[in-house]
Design a protein around this motif. Structure first.
Motif, PDB file in Angstrom:
ATOM      1  N   LYS A  15       0.796  -1.222   0.000  1.00  0.00           N
ATOM      2  CA  LYS A  15       0.000   0.000   0.000  1.00  0.00           C
ATOM      3  C   LYS A  15       0.832   1.277   0.000  1.00  0.00           C
ATOM      4  O   LYS A  15       0.319   2.349  -0.269  1.00  0.00           O
ATOM      5  N   SER A  29       4.046   2.188   9.373  1.00  0.00           N
ATOM      6  CA  SER A  29       2.975   1.369   9.949  1.00  0.00           C
ATOM      7  C   SER A  29       2.582   1.875  11.337  1.00  0.00           C
ATOM      8  O   SER A  29       1.453   1.678  11.762  1.00  0.00           O
ATOM      9  N   ASP A  35       0.142   4.554  10.296  1.00  0.00           N
ATOM     10  CA  ASP A  35      -1.044   4.063   9.598  1.00  0.00           C
ATOM     11  C   ASP A  35      -2.218   3.884  10.550  1.00  0.00           C
ATOM     12  O   ASP A  35      -2.163   3.076  11.482  1.00  0.00           O
ATOM     13  N   GLY A  36      -3.267   4.635  10.325  1.00  0.00           N
ATOM     14  CA  GLY A  36      -4.456   4.527  11.164  1.00  0.00           C
ATOM     15  C   GLY A  36      -4.340   5.209  12.516  1.00  0.00           C
ATOM     16  O   GLY A  36      -5.278   5.201  13.305  1.00  0.00           O
ATOM     17  N   ASN A  37      -3.182   5.800  12.771  1.00  0.00           N
ATOM     18  CA  ASN A  37      -2.975   6.471  14.060  1.00  0.00           C
ATOM     19  C   ASN A  37      -3.763   7.785  14.120  1.00  0.00           C
ATOM     20  O   ASN A  37      -3.627   8.642  13.251  1.00  0.00           O
ATOM     21  N   LYS A  38      -4.586   7.915  15.153  1.00  0.00           N
ATOM     22  CA  LYS A  38      -5.443   9.107  15.269  1.00  0.00           C
ATOM     23  C   LYS A  38      -4.900  10.098  16.293  1.00  0.00           C
ATOM     24  O   LYS A  38      -5.579  11.048  16.671  1.00  0.00           O
ATOM     25  N   ASP A  82      -0.003  13.851  10.789  1.00  0.00           N
ATOM     26  CA  ASP A  82      -1.301  13.222  10.585  1.00  0.00           C
ATOM     27  C   ASP A  82      -1.234  12.375   9.316  1.00  0.00           C
ATOM     28  O   ASP A  82      -1.024  12.890   8.225  1.00  0.00           O
ATOM     29  N   ASN A  87      -3.516  10.932   7.866  1.00  0.00           N
ATOM     30  CA  ASN A  87      -4.696  11.080   7.038  1.00  0.00           C
ATOM     31  C   ASN A  87      -4.541  12.311   6.142  1.00  0.00           C
ATOM     32  O   ASN A  87      -4.703  13.435   6.584  1.00  0.00           O
ATOM     33  N   ASP A 106      -9.884  14.469  14.535  1.00  0.00           N
ATOM     34  CA  ASP A 106     -10.215  14.723  13.129  1.00  0.00           C
ATOM     35  C   ASP A 106     -11.715  14.915  12.926  1.00  0.00           C
ATOM     36  O   ASP A 106     -12.520  14.241  13.569  1.00  0.00           O
ATOM     37  N   HIS A 112     -14.299  14.691   9.791  1.00  0.00           N
ATOM     38  CA  HIS A 112     -14.436  14.374   8.372  1.00  0.00           C
ATOM     39  C   HIS A 112     -15.753  14.864   7.849  1.00  0.00           C
ATOM     40  O   HIS A 112     -16.667  14.103   7.610  1.00  0.00           O
TER      41      HIS A 112
END
Lengths: 132, 132
Positions: free
Chosen positions: A3, A20, A23-26, A76, A78, A95, A97
């Motif tokens: 990815k 990694s 990845d997906g860490n908020k 971030d 994202n 975040d 959205h």
DNA sequence: TATAACATTAGAATTATTCTTGTCAAGTAA
DNA sequence: TTACTTGACAAGAATAATTCTAATGTTATA
């Protein structure tokens, strides 16, 4: 692993570890947060590598560099356009959205070519409300 | 001079100098900019005084501390809620005095007590467009 | 005047970040 | 394989912004 190919960088173990972790860490971690998290699995990874990787990722569009925190940069993973809800006490960043329709009239933009926008909502989070 | 009374601070010569430098200033200067401007009339003023004064002013609501610039804090004497138009090339920051109606639904705010909001518009200013 | 509280200075200390240098590893061409 | 090139990494020095500390000065008030 696949990815991350589109970023067009050599995927070394260090870079994969940072990717990694992000990845997906908020949590919108700082360089130091990342460095600390790395030192478990990569006790020899240096701060320079963290900063270099983040800089590269930022330039490739793999991560956003947030300036919200006056004391340090936050990162971030994202990269889709989004906004932030910020607790003024504990500095937590959440975040959002949702698209806000800003309706910006031309005469407001001083001849700029607009590229993007970012909305910050400031307030006090539920946890901090209780503990005060 | 009178106009700063409401801030509730002792108006020393140094503070007055900083206040009148900031008054009406649209440049969003950094601490260093202020320090340099001061050293003409107050060659002995120290950086600590600039930082102390800005911190005090920020806490009293006399100035806004902007985090837009990743490398340093910038200060804005205009404390009325407003937004910013930012040139991504030359880092120029221009005030926007327009209310954006954001229509924030409750379920977006995670239980926060919202205090304020700040919209940043990013783009390239006319000058930088030409010179590129 | 005496005292307390705050302001200022100078410089040290701290923190976040960037830079420098040498080394190493992967890939490429002969 | 061997030599060469390139990019990545580590370590620590260097820098920049900011904060802290200690000493001194100033102001307001009892």
């Amino acid at each position: 692993m696949e990815k991350y190919k589109h970023l067009g960088l050599k995927l070394t173990p260090q870079r994969l570890a940072i990717l990694s972790y992000l990845d997906g860490n908020k949590e919108h971690p700082s360089a130091e947060d990342i460095y600390k998290a790395m030192s478990k699995d990569f006790p020899t990874m240096s701060f320079a590598t963290v900063y270099n990787t983040l800089e590269t990722l930022r330039d490739k569009g793999g991560v956003l560099e947030l300036t919200i925190d006056p004391n340090k940069k936050r990162y971030d993973p994202n990269t889709a356009a989004h906004h932030h809800l910020i607790c003024m006490k504990c500095k937590r960043i959440i975040d959002i959205h949702k698209e806000f329709s800003l309706n910006i009239p031309d005469e407001m933009t001083e001849g700029f070519d607009l590229v993007g926008n970012h909305v910050e909502l400031y307030g006090i989070c539920p946890k901090c409300k209780k503990s005060s």
